[in-house]
Design a protein around this motif. Structure first.
Motif, PDB file in Angstrom:
ATOM      1  N   PHE A  16       0.849  -1.189   0.000  1.00 23.73           N
ATOM      2  CA  PHE A  16       0.000   0.000   0.000  1.00 23.73           C
ATOM      3  C   PHE A  16       0.887   1.242   0.000  1.00 23.73           C
ATOM      4  N   LEU A  17       0.582   2.160  -0.890  1.00 25.44           N
ATOM      5  CA  LEU A  17       1.383   3.369  -1.013  1.00 25.44           C
ATOM      6  C   LEU A  17       0.625   4.565  -0.462  1.00 25.44           C
ATOM      7  N   SER A  18       1.378   5.608  -0.147  1.00 24.94           N
ATOM      8  CA  SER A  18       0.807   6.845   0.365  1.00 24.94           C
ATOM      9  C   SER A  18       1.461   8.017  -0.348  1.00 24.94           C
ATOM     10  N   VAL A  19       0.945   9.214  -0.100  1.00 17.99           N
ATOM     11  CA  VAL A  19       1.531  10.397  -0.722  1.00 17.99           C
ATOM     12  C   VAL A  19       2.928  10.675  -0.178  1.00 17.99           C
ATOM     13  N   THR A  20       3.287  10.020   0.930  1.00 17.02           N
ATOM     14  CA  THR A  20       4.635  10.221   1.479  1.00 17.02           C
ATOM     15  C   THR A  20       5.669   9.324   0.821  1.00 17.02           C
ATOM     16  N   HIS A  21       5.254   8.464  -0.093  1.00 17.18           N
ATOM     17  CA  HIS A  21       6.201   7.657  -0.874  1.00 17.18           C
ATOM     18  C   HIS A  21       6.667   8.494  -2.070  1.00 17.18           C
ATOM     19  N   THR A  22       7.509   9.422  -1.775  1.00 23.64           N
ATOM     20  CA  THR A  22       7.995  10.395  -2.742  1.00 23.64           C
ATOM     21  C   THR A  22       9.024   9.753  -3.676  1.00 23.64           C
ATOM     22  N   PRO A  23       9.432  10.461  -4.760  1.00 25.70           N
ATOM     23  CA  PRO A  23      10.385   9.882  -5.710  1.00 25.70           C
ATOM     24  C   PRO A  23      11.667   9.363  -5.076  1.00 25.70           C
ATOM     25  N   ASP A  24      12.205  10.082  -4.094  1.00 25.75           N
ATOM     26  CA  ASP A  24      13.428   9.603  -3.450  1.00 25.75           C
ATOM     27  C   ASP A  24      13.173   8.325  -2.664  1.00 25.75           C
ATOM     28  N   VAL A  25      11.970   8.200  -2.104  1.00 30.56           N
ATOM     29  CA  VAL A  25      11.609   6.974  -1.393  1.00 30.56           C
ATOM     30  C   VAL A  25      11.488   5.813  -2.377  1.00 30.56           C
ATOM     31  N   LEU A  26      10.848   6.057  -3.509  1.00 25.71           N
ATOM     32  CA  LEU A  26      10.721   5.003  -4.511  1.00 25.71           C
ATOM     33  C   LEU A  26      12.090   4.554  -5.008  1.00 25.71           C
ATOM     34  N   ASP A  27      13.027   5.501  -5.137  1.00 30.04           N
ATOM     35  CA  ASP A  27      14.394   5.134  -5.530  1.00 30.04           C
ATOM     36  C   ASP A  27      14.987   4.137  -4.538  1.00 30.04           C
ATOM     37  N   ARG A  28      14.770   4.404  -3.255  1.00 32.42           N
ATOM     38  CA  ARG A  28      15.315   3.510  -2.226  1.00 32.42           C
ATOM     39  C   ARG A  28      14.614   2.158  -2.244  1.00 32.42           C
ATOM     40  N   VAL A  29      13.308   2.173  -2.468  1.00 32.60           N
ATOM     41  CA  VAL A  29      12.554   0.916  -2.529  1.00 32.60           C
ATOM     42  C   VAL A  29      13.091   0.043  -3.660  1.00 32.60           C
ATOM     43  N   VAL A  30      13.181   0.616  -4.849  1.00 33.66           N
ATOM     44  CA  VAL A  30      13.640  -0.150  -6.008  1.00 33.66           C
ATOM     45  C   VAL A  30      15.096  -0.569  -5.833  1.00 33.66           C
ATOM     46  N   GLY A  31      15.920   0.329  -5.315  1.00 31.13           N
ATOM     47  CA  GLY A  31      17.321  -0.013  -5.090  1.00 31.13           C
ATOM     48  C   GLY A  31      17.484  -1.156  -4.105  1.00 31.13           C
ATOM     49  N   THR A  32      16.678  -1.158  -3.069  1.00 31.75           N
ATOM     50  CA  THR A  32      16.749  -2.229  -2.065  1.00 31.75           C
ATOM     51  C   THR A  32      16.306  -3.560  -2.670  1.00 31.75           C
ATOM     52  N   ILE A  33      15.254  -3.537  -3.484  1.00 28.67           N
ATOM     53  CA  ILE A  33      14.802  -4.754  -4.151  1.00 28.67           C
ATOM     54  C   ILE A  33      15.902  -5.279  -5.074  1.00 28.67           C
ATOM     55  N   GLU A  34      16.524  -4.381  -5.858  1.00 29.69           N
ATOM     56  CA  GLU A  34      17.597  -4.791  -6.778  1.00 29.69           C
ATOM     57  C   GLU A  34      18.741  -5.453  -6.028  1.00 29.69           C
ATOM     58  N   GLU A  35      19.191  -4.803  -4.959  1.00 28.92           N
ATOM     59  CA  GLU A  35      20.320  -5.332  -4.188  1.00 28.92           C
ATOM     60  C   GLU A  35      19.952  -6.660  -3.537  1.00 28.92           C
ATOM     61  N   SER A  36      18.756  -6.764  -3.012  1.00 25.43           N
ATOM     62  CA  SER A  36      18.331  -7.990  -2.336  1.00 25.43           C
ATOM     63  C   SER A  36      18.163  -9.134  -3.308  1.00 25.43           C
ATOM     64  N   LEU A  37      17.654  -8.838  -4.510  1.00 25.06           N
ATOM     65  CA  LEU A  37      17.545  -9.887  -5.534  1.00 25.06           C
ATOM     66  C   LEU A  37      18.916 -10.437  -5.919  1.00 25.06           C
ATOM     67  N   SER A  38      19.910  -9.573  -5.938  1.00 26.99           N
ATOM     68  CA  SER A  38      21.265 -10.031  -6.289  1.00 26.99           C
ATOM     69  C   SER A  38      21.844 -10.945  -5.237  1.00 26.99           C
ATOM     70  N   ARG A  39      21.300 -10.884  -4.022  1.00 29.74           N
ATOM     71  CA  ARG A  39      21.805 -11.711  -2.915  1.00 29.74           C
ATOM     72  C   ARG A  39      20.885 -12.884  -2.628  1.00 29.74           C
ATOM     73  N   LEU A  40      19.785 -12.968  -3.359  1.00 29.86           N
ATOM     74  CA  LEU A  40      18.776 -14.011  -3.077  1.00 29.86           C
ATOM     75  C   LEU A  40      19.317 -15.400  -3.456  1.00 29.86           C
TER      76      LEU A  40
END
Length: 440
Positions: free
Chosen positions: A416-440
């Motif tokens: 669930f997303l909110s208006v506080t999920h700003t572009p910089d937050v989305l960058d961190r979300v996607v970056g964390t998913i990318e890094e975690s997938l590489s370690r999966l």
């Protein structure tokens, strides 16, 4: 190295969770809270789209309390109103002016609703609405759909039938130990998006059906949209057979659109269940419909009660939240943009990592699940669940949690997303998913 006494007594999520389990069964007051998390997480506070655990670690949250926080945690516009109400008295057990304000706002927001009753939770509201439907129609049978969740009451909680060939409407299996099996004997279940099964059931037992209840956009088996024409067909068959159509909009109400999925999809139910967003995160729910349908409650012929139902603090939250949403409905454009961007970026991320995944969105609600093999299109519930790689998803969730991103370990639970999920937050979300997938 010798540890100091302060270090030895430092509170950690693990130590506090162990201590909590001694006095709170399982460590939390919901099985969903106690299920699946591998690395202990005990929170201290939350704000915006961030949560902080008792060790001071900060995480971005895309679970967001299972959906009520469109404006993020601790929204001052809602908190301020509720705080004032707490100082003026939170509950008296007597009708209050806020009841009129909240009821009027709900009726103005949802065209299918003329009158409401307030409750404390979705489960309570659904139980009362189905009882009202049975009273109104003089019938006993209720139809549900596989993968849809309508609370944990005795008459609707049943074990999911992941059959691949459709649900058996007569094969009711209680969804939890301790339930009375016969309580489900008057609840029939069909596969979602299966028009043939729906028509067959109405042809056989249409005159016995009191109500058909559904999530207009399924959100408890991941996001599964209705196929074109399916909701309209349910509405037609319900009306022609004298059954009531009940929309469980606990998730979708004021989330996918101001007027919920019924506004978005253009299908009007007889009864609507609301919770989550409508109270801005406070424990409140409501059920409502036309005056004629609600009349048995108005005349005290049907029964609904609860000391805390419609308490002044909770109803004040409804007034504040709906007032804010109605003052600025453009928030849904913002949320749709946020959701669309994250959907696209996550899809590309999984493809780049060579991982089969299911990413499906309804506005600011997104299903994210790793799969065991490729899955094209938006599947029906019974086709989609067997392909989910639950073990891999849980490993991904744990890696992300350790890296500062929290989502539910059950892949059937949407983000669930909110208006506080700003572009910089989305960058961190996607970056964390990318890094975690590489370690999966």
């Amino acid at each position: 190295m010798v540890q100091t006494s302060a270090e030895l007594t430092r509170v950690t999520s693990e130590s506090l969770l162990d201590a909590t389990r001694a006095v709170v069964a399982g460590g939390g007051s919901s099985n969903m809270r106690n299920l699946g998390i591998q690395t202990p997480l005990v929170l201290d506070r939350s704000a915006g789209c961030r949560i902080w655990d008792v060790e001071g670690n900060e995480l971005i949250d895309v679970n967001m309390g299972y959906g009520p926080h469109l404006f993020g945690y601790a929204d001052p516009d809602v908190l301020g109103v509720v705080a004032q109400r707490l100082r003026l008295g939170a509950i008296t057990g007597i009708p209050h002016r806020l009841d009129h304000e909240a009821g009027e706002l709900i009726a103005a927001t949802f065209p299918s609703i003329e009158q409401v009753r307030f409750a404390n939770s979705g489960t309570e509201a659904i139980t009362s609405a189905l009882r009202l439907a049975r009273f109104t129609t003089g019938r006993d049978l209720v139809v549900t759909f596989e993968g849809h969740y309508h609370g944990w009451s005795e008459t609707v909680l049943r074990k999911a039938a992941i059959t691949g060939g459709g649900a058996d409407p007569h094969g009711a299996v209680p969804g939890a130990p301790g339930m009375i099996p016969s309580a489900l004997s008057y609840t029939l279940q069909l596969p979602w998006n299966d028009t043939e099964a729906l028509e067959r059931l109405f042809a056989e037992r249409g005159g016995e059906i009191a109500a058909v209840i559904l999530e207009p956009i399924c959100g408890n088996a991941g996001v599964v949209h209705p196929l074109p024409g399916f909701l309209e067909r349910i509405a037609e068959l319900s009306a022609s057979n004298g059954a009531l159509l009940v929309f469980d909009e606990v998730i979708t109400g004021c989330r996918v659109a101001l007027g919920g999925a019924q506004e978005l999809l253009g299908v009007r139910p007889d009864l609507t269940i609301l919770s989550k967003v409508v109270g801005g995160g406070f424990p409140v729910a409501a059920f409502g419909g036309g005056k004629e349908i609600m009349a048995p409650l108005a005349r005290n012929e049907a029964f609904h009660a609860g000391v805390f139902s419609g308490n002044h603090a909770a109803v004040a939250a409804v007034v504040a939240m709906l007032g804010k949403l109605r003052d600025d409905p453009s928030v849904y454009e913002t949320l749709d943009l946020i959701g669309g961007e994250l959907e696209q970026r996550l899809t590309k991320t999984f493809v780049a990592a060579g991982r089969h995944a299911r990413v499906v969105r309804a506005g600011s609600v997104i299903s994210v699940a790793l799969l065991t093999e490729r899955q094209d299109g938006v599947p029906a519930y019974d086709a989609g669940v067997p392909l989910i790689d639950f073990a891999a998803h849980r490993r991904l969730q744990d890696l992300c949690q350790r890296a500062g991103l929290y989502f539910h370990p059950n892949p059937l639970e949407p983000w669930f997303l909110s208006v506080t999920h700003t572009p910089d937050v989305l960058d961190r979300v996607v970056g964390t998913i990318e890094e975690s997938l590489s370690r999966l």
